[in-house]
Structure formats: structure tokens, C-alpha cells
Design an enzyme around this catalytic site. Sequence first.
Site, PDB file in Angstrom:
ATOM      1  N   SER A   1       2.281   5.353  11.184  1.00 57.34           N
ATOM      2  CA  SER A   1       3.054   5.251   9.944  1.00 57.34           C
ATOM      3  C   SER A   1       4.097   6.358   9.868  1.00 57.34           C
ATOM      4  CB  SER A   1       2.108   5.367   8.749  1.00 57.34           C
ATOM      5  OG  SER A   1       2.838   5.399   7.546  1.00 57.34           O
TER       6      SER A   1
ATOM      7  N   LYS B   1       5.963   2.579   7.040  1.00 61.01           N
ATOM      8  CA  LYS B   1       6.125   3.847   6.322  1.00 61.01           C
ATOM      9  C   LYS B   1       5.340   3.790   5.014  1.00 61.01           C
ATOM     10  CE  LYS B   1       7.999   7.737   5.067  1.00 61.01           C
ATOM     11  NZ  LYS B   1       7.423   8.927   5.713  1.00 61.01           N
TER      12      LYS B   1
ATOM     13  N   ASN C   1       7.200  18.099  10.801  1.00 68.41           N
ATOM     14  CA  ASN C   1       8.008  17.304   9.885  1.00 68.41           C
ATOM     15  C   ASN C   1       7.553  17.484   8.455  1.00 68.41           C
ATOM     16  OD1 ASN C   1       6.922  14.653   8.465  1.00 68.41           O
ATOM     17  ND2 ASN C   1       5.724  14.913  10.344  1.00 68.41           N
TER      18      ASN C   1
ATOM     19  N   ILE D   1       8.855  15.037   5.619  1.00 70.25           N
ATOM     20  CA  ILE D   1       9.734  13.992   5.092  1.00 70.25           C
ATOM     21  C   ILE D   1       9.548  13.894   3.582  1.00 70.25           C
ATOM     22  CG2 ILE D   1      10.403  11.547   5.298  1.00 70.25           C
ATOM     23  CD1 ILE D   1      10.587  13.092   7.964  1.00 70.25           C
TER      24      ILE D   1
ATOM     25  N   CYS E   1      -1.379  12.852   3.509  1.00 70.50           N
ATOM     26  CA  CYS E   1      -0.027  13.329   3.767  1.00 70.50           C
ATOM     27  C   CYS E   1       0.088  14.799   3.372  1.00 70.50           C
ATOM     28  CB  CYS E   1       1.015  12.515   3.000  1.00 70.50           C
ATOM     29  SG  CYS E   1       2.686  13.059   3.380  1.00 70.50           S
TER      30      CYS E   1
ATOM     31  N   ILE F   1      -6.017  11.244  13.775  1.00 67.26           N
ATOM     32  CA  ILE F   1      -5.800  12.036  12.581  1.00 67.26           C
ATOM     33  C   ILE F   1      -4.353  11.906  12.084  1.00 67.26           C
ATOM     34  CG2 ILE F   1      -7.493  13.864  13.105  1.00 67.26           C
ATOM     35  CD1 ILE F   1      -5.226  15.472  14.411  1.00 67.26           C
TER      36      ILE F   1
ATOM     37  N   GLY G   1       2.787   7.691  17.518  1.00 66.38           N
ATOM     38  CA  GLY G   1       3.858   8.013  16.588  1.00 66.38           C
ATOM     39  C   GLY G   1       4.965   8.745  17.311  1.00 66.38           C
ATOM     40  N   THR G   2       4.798  10.056  17.395  1.00 64.25           N
ATOM     41  CA  THR G   2       5.804  10.917  17.995  1.00 64.25           C
ATOM     42  C   THR G   2       6.140  10.515  19.434  1.00 64.25           C
ATOM     43  OG1 THR G   2       4.927  12.651  16.562  1.00 64.25           O
ATOM     44  CG2 THR G   2       6.360  13.362  18.350  1.00 64.25           C
TER      45      THR G   2
HETATM   46  C1  LIG Z   1       8.299  12.051  11.121  1.00 67.57           C
HETATM   47  C2  LIG Z   1       6.889  11.634  10.797  1.00 67.57           C
HETATM   48  C3  LIG Z   1       6.614  10.935   9.613  1.00 67.57           C
HETATM   49  C4  LIG Z   1       5.328  10.561   9.300  1.00 67.57           C
HETATM   50  N1  LIG Z   1       5.098   9.860   8.138  1.00 67.57           N
HETATM   51  C5  LIG Z   1       3.840   9.415   7.850  1.00 67.57           C
HETATM   52  C6  LIG Z   1       3.594   8.616   6.701  1.00 67.57           C
HETATM   53  O1  LIG Z   1       4.486   8.284   5.910  1.00 67.57           O
HETATM   54  N2  LIG Z   1       2.315   8.200   6.478  1.00 67.57           N
HETATM   55  C7  LIG Z   1       1.289   8.509   7.313  1.00 67.57           C
HETATM   56  O2  LIG Z   1       0.145   8.076   7.075  1.00 67.57           O
HETATM   57  N3  LIG Z   1       1.497   9.251   8.426  1.00 67.57           N
HETATM   58  C8  LIG Z   1       2.744   9.729   8.713  1.00 67.57           C
HETATM   59  N4  LIG Z   1       2.950  10.486   9.865  1.00 67.57           N
HETATM   60  C9  LIG Z   1       1.813  10.801  10.753  1.00 67.57           C
HETATM   61  C10 LIG Z   1       1.768   9.864  11.971  1.00 67.57           C
HETATM   62  O3  LIG Z   1       1.592   8.509  11.595  1.00 67.57           O
HETATM   63  C11 LIG Z   1       0.647  10.256  12.951  1.00 67.57           C
HETATM   64  O4  LIG Z   1      -0.608  10.048  12.336  1.00 67.57           O
HETATM   65  C12 LIG Z   1       0.711  11.703  13.392  1.00 67.57           C
HETATM   66  O5  LIG Z   1       2.046  12.083  13.616  1.00 67.57           O
HETATM   67  C13 LIG Z   1      -0.080  11.991  14.666  1.00 67.57           C
HETATM   68  O6  LIG Z   1       0.258  11.132  15.736  1.00 67.57           O
HETATM   69  P1  LIG Z   1       1.437  11.380  16.813  1.00 67.57           P
HETATM   70  O7  LIG Z   1       1.250  12.734  17.419  1.00 67.57           O
HETATM   71  O8  LIG Z   1       1.291  10.252  17.792  1.00 67.57           O
HETATM   72  O9  LIG Z   1       2.716  11.303  16.043  1.00 67.57           O
HETATM   73  C14 LIG Z   1       4.249  10.894  10.180  1.00 67.57           C
HETATM   74  C15 LIG Z   1       4.522  11.590  11.356  1.00 67.57           C
HETATM   75  C16 LIG Z   1       5.813  11.970  11.686  1.00 67.57           C
HETATM   76  C17 LIG Z   1       6.074  12.714  12.969  1.00 67.57           C
END
Ligand SMILES: Cc1cc2nc3c(=O)[nH]c(=O)nc-3n(C[C@H](O)[C@H](O)[C@H](O)COP(=O)(O)O)c2cc1C
Lengths: 314, 283
Positions: A26, A50, A74, A76, A135, A196, A270-271
Site C-alpha cells: 500500500s 493507497k 518516507n 507522505i 501508519c 510489517i 513496496g519499495t
Molecule cells: C512511500 C511509501 C508510502 C507508503 N504508504 C503506505 C500507506 O498508505 N499505507 C500502508 O499501509 N503502508 C504504506 N507504506 C508501507 C508499505 O506498504 C510497506 O509495508 C513497507 O514499506 C515495507 O515494505 P517495503 O520495504 O517492501 O516497501 C508506504 C511505504 C512507502 C515507502
Amino acid sequence: MAEATQPDLAVALGRLRLSWPTLMGSGCYGSGEEYAPFIDLAALGGVVLKSVTRHPRLGNAAPRLVSTPSGLLNAIGLQNPGIDAYLENDVANFADRPCAVIGSVAGFSVDDYAYVTERLAARDEIDAIELNISCPNVGTEGETFACDPSLAEAATRAARGVTDKTLIVKLSPNVTDIAAIARIVEAAGADALAVINTVRGMSIDVDRWTPRLGNANGGLSGPAIRPVAVLAVWEVARAVKIPIVGQGGIETARDALEFILAGASAVGIGTGNFTDPRVPLNVVDGIRDYLAARGHSALSEIVGKANPRFAGVR
Amino acid sequence: MYTLERSPAVHRTVVSDRREPVPGIVILGLHVPHLASITLPGQFAMVVPPSGEQAATALGIYEAEGERVSLMLVVVGPRTRELAALQIGAPLDLLAPLGNGFELDALGDNVALIAGGVGIASLLLPAQALAARGARLTLLYGARTAAALVDADRFAALGAKVVLATDDGTRGHAGFVTELLRALPKHAFSGLAACGPSPMLRAVGRAAAYLDIPAQLALEETFACGVGACWGCVVPHAASSVGTPVGLIRAKRAEPPARESDRFCYARICKEGPVFWAHELRW
Ligand SMILES: Cc1cc2nc3c(=O)[nH]c(=O)nc-3n(C[C@H](O)[C@H](O)[C@H](O)COP(=O)(O)O)c2cc1C
Ligand SMILES: Cc1cc2nc3c(=O)[nH]c(=O)nc-3n(C[C@H](O)[C@H](O)[C@H](O)COP(=O)(O)OP(=O)(O)OC[C@H]3O[C@@H](n4cnc5c(N)ncnc54)[C@H](O)[C@@H]3O)c2cc1C
Ligand code: FES
């Protein structure tokens, strides 16, 4: 020569069936449409949209992003148009997606979670709901839901009460005992857990004597948090029977396999998409090759295999 | 009717030529079949790191002709260092072309291009397009020091009048390039197109308002996705001319808004930009 049958990578999260064990995290993948020019969305298990809230949110002041060693910080601030405008303008565009579409709900009160979940889940375009109780970028209010057992339970129960669709609850690593929260959320009716969300963090500009993020503190993601996330999955997988979507810094199939062997049934990316939008494809192909090379016929056969006290159901 | 397919895609390229005009700045020529013809002046690419170990890097498209595009890199950190080390024959994947380019037709026939540092990279294609339609061109180009000024002669060759500035006074005006705008009379140009670091672009915006000249600014901030998916790269915007994708909302600094001009939303630089009208930014 008969072609060997392909290992089965399909996953069930409650009633939701995913063709592939990959969900796009997300907030990292927009509505999916943004990435459609670069990857066939049918190659994804699903997109977690999102997070949306009851009221419109402007989001945090810029800068919202800082790159850190092997990571991304981040803040946001849940910029979104609010559930009314979202239902009116956006949700219809999610129809006919060739992968699962999972709505993400964020809130500031138990009633928010119930209200937004009920309205969003009522739409046919939405296959399942993820409850973002974790969040870290909206002051202290948002994350207290994932950090306070009674609030985590109340939010989960409230959302469970208004939809029969699959309910995934997304946990925060910023707690002392994530397994305890996981148990409570399972008992409150969650169908699956996302483990997580981002890890709280900060970066300071030593020339200007000020935090680099507009919001001062933010959430860390990317490879920097992978070991934190793998351990969280490991601990949660010993505590609950419901499936886990493991995420945090996944960029390759071998990264994803760490989570699966710790006890995750599926993975979130995600990232990793910010490095290369083909990462989800490579992860699926790599997992398939890994299973085939070891003679496994299904991904479920190896879930939790590195975790001696894995408590889940394969 | 035949329409040109402009949608972005993953392009697989190969480094075809490499030039290091001054130490620390590298121009990578890339062989890529179907990119140059669909690239608009001011658009950028997200460059996939060959190692797969870091986030993709946003780079302006410097040159685009036939089956070649080029990127200009200033080495400032790990990602630009990795790309600058690539040699001829190395494969490199790009997501491109991304973002909205300059609206050159709206800038008139007497245009000043204002470049700060590596911002020069996003201004050559606009200069070529403007020169091709016979516009009078002036390049105001500032850098830290004389050794960091690159390819100003390419602009001169297009007929542009070139005015240089360096922070340390080693070449041209001693000071910021935007100081050159102060001496100008109102309406000195029919339009401005600028690219560079944000403090410089803010100064261009202020000068443009004072000189009453329409100005388009190409912003360079930290990106994550580069494709509009993460809402990480925002700038406060008047919202009048941006679309309404998910999450783009109108809001105000104070409730109720004191003036209409206080209303803003956060627009994504990578999606609604990177080129914005200066008068629409609320920064
Ligand atoms: C720019 C950004 C925005 C994110 N926005 C949300 C969000 O709106 N809701 C949410 O549940 N997680 C949000 N996340 C968390 C990601 O969904 C994910 O759980 C977290 O970044 C760990 O995974 P990753 O290392 O693969 O990104 C966000 C992460 C990033 C980097
Ligand atoms: C739309 C757009 C177009 C761009 N076009 C170009 C281009 O054509 N050529 C180019 O070289 N760069 C361009 N940039 C900037 C480029 O994306 C960043 O410089 C790059 O991501 C830095 O990555 P890094 O890992 O090397 O450095 P990082 O580790 O990200 O940064 C290292 C250090 O350098 C500082 N820094 C970052 N960017 C700059 C900069 N531009 N100037 C001075 N210091 C900086 C950072 O604050 C940090 O302290 C563009 C950016 C955007 C958003
Ligand atoms: S960098 Fe992700 S929206 Fe612009």
C-alpha cells in the site's frame, strides 16, 4: 519428453484467492495503473491501494522522501481525497484489473475504521480490505492503533463487523511484542496479517540543523529493514494460525523466500518496485524455479519450514 | 488518423558512447530504437540501477535523435557514481519518457533558458525545438565554478546568446545566475524556461512575477517511484490546472481560506510535472 508440471504458487487469504503470492505494498503502487506501462498487472497477485481515510487529507509538507543507506525514509502523511470522493471518482477505475484489488483503510478512531471499511468493502471493484492500523506518519494518533492492544482489537472487530470480504490487518514493527498484538488481532476476526509496515526513523541535515523530512520523523522501508521484518514474521508465525503477508525490503526471490521460510504465505513488495518495476515478476519466477529445483509442487509446502515452532496452517 | 505512441515503457538500451567533458560530469549516449522520437523536451527517465541494489535514478533526457538518447550525470552519490562508471557496451534499462515536458508554444519567440548546474541537461531539447521554430534564444547558465560549466557551446551553436555565471566568480558573472535577471526591464523576454535546484527556481519564479514574464520551471527533487505511484515528490500547487488523480485534493492553509491564492494541493512533481508554470506553484 513430458514437461514437468509447474509448482503451484496460488495462495488463499481468507476467501481471497491470489494467483501469485505477491501483493504490491500500500502507498507504493498507486492504484496499479501507474505501473501498467512497465509490467503486466496479471503477473501480480494483487495491488493494495493507497490508504484512504474518512476525510480528505492534504498530506505532509515536502520533503516527504529521504534516501538512506539501503533504505527509504518516507512521511507522505496519508494524502488522499477522503472516502466520499474516492468512491465517486476513483474506485470505478479499479474494475477489470487482472489481479486482486485490495482497499486499504486508515483511521483515527474505531468508528472511522468501521465507516470507511463498510463503504469501501461494499464496492464490487474491491476484493478485500487491508486495515492500516500502523501508519507512522500522521502524528501519534494513527499508529497507536497498532501499538495499543485494546485499540488494535477494537479497530479489527469494528471492521470485521461490517464486511465478509477478506480482512487483512497490517501490523507495526514499532512495538515491544508484535506476537501479542497479532494474537489479539487474530482473535478479533482478521483473516490475514500484513507484517510489517515501516519502521520509525529520522534523518537530520547537519548543515542546516533540521530534520530532512518535512514531517521530521518518518517510516523506513527497503532492504535496510528486511532483517527486522523477517524476525517479525518469524515471531508472528509462532503466535497465529492465519496467513501472513511478509514484507519489508524484498527485491529478489531469495529475499521473498526468507519471509516464506519464516512463516509468510505471501509477500508484499513496496519499495522494491522503485528499483525496478519488474521485481515482482522476478520474485515469482525465482520462487517457481526454486521450488521446481527442489522438487516441490506447491509454495505452501515450504511455508514456515525454517521456523520450528511455526503455528500456521499450510 | 495515425497518432504517435507516446506512452512510457521499459526501454532496454546499450551504452553507445561516453564523454566526460569535465571531471565528475559524464554524458552517456545510449542506443535505443524507439525512444528519441517520442521524447518531448523536458521529459525524464527513471534509470534502473545495473546492480539492482539501489533505487532507480531520475535523469533528464539530454539529447534525443534517431536511435540515440543521452543522459548527463553529475556524480553526487552512490547511484550517479554507479552510472558514471558504465562503459561502452554496458546494458542499461530506462523507464521513459516520463512526466510532462515544456509547453514551448506558450513561451513566445524571445525565450530565455535559465540553467543551474545539471539543470542544463533538461534544456538542450527545448533549445533545439525553440531554435527550430525560429525563436530568439538566450541561455543564462550558472554553476558552482567554471570547471562545472558543460556544453554551453551546444547552445551557442543553436544561435543562443550565452551568459554565464559562477558562484565562485571563476567565469562570467560572480554570483547566482538568477541575479542576472534583476537588471532586466519588464517584459525583457516573451517567456522563461528554467531547470535547476529548487532555491534557484524559486528565485526565477519571483523574478518572473516581477518582470511579468510567463515562466515554466522544471523541478528536480528526490523521487522514489518516478511514475506517480507514491506521492513522495510533491510541491504545493494552485491546483487549477492539474488533473484529479487519486489523492489530489484541494485544501487550504487556513480555514476558511483568506484568499483564493491561499488554496493549494500537493501535486506530484513526477506526474503533474516536472515542468510547472511558476505562477501556479505555492512554495
Ligand atoms: C512511500 C511509501 C508510502 C507508503 N504508504 C503506505 C500507506 O498508505 N499505507 C500502508 O499501509 N503502508 C504504506 N507504506 C508501507 C508499505 O506498504 C510497506 O509495508 C513497507 O514499506 C515495507 O515494505 P517495503 O520495504 O517492501 O516497501 C508506504 C511505504 C512507502 C515507502
Ligand atoms: C526530474 C529530475 C531530473 C533530473 N535530471 C538530472 C540530470 O539530468 N542529471 C543529473 O545528474 N541529475 C539529475 N537529477 C538529480 C538526480 O536524480 C540525483 O542527483 C540523483 O538521484 C542522486 O543520486 P545519488 O545516489 O547519486 O546521490 P544521493 O545519495 O541521492 O545524494 C548524494 C548527495 O548529493 C545531494 N544531491 C542530490 N542531488 C543533487 C543534485 N542534483 N545536485 C547537487 N547535490 C545533489 C544530496 O542531497 C546528497 O547529499 C534529476 C532529478 C529529477 C527529479
Ligand atoms: S516519486 Fe512517487 S509519486 Fe513522484
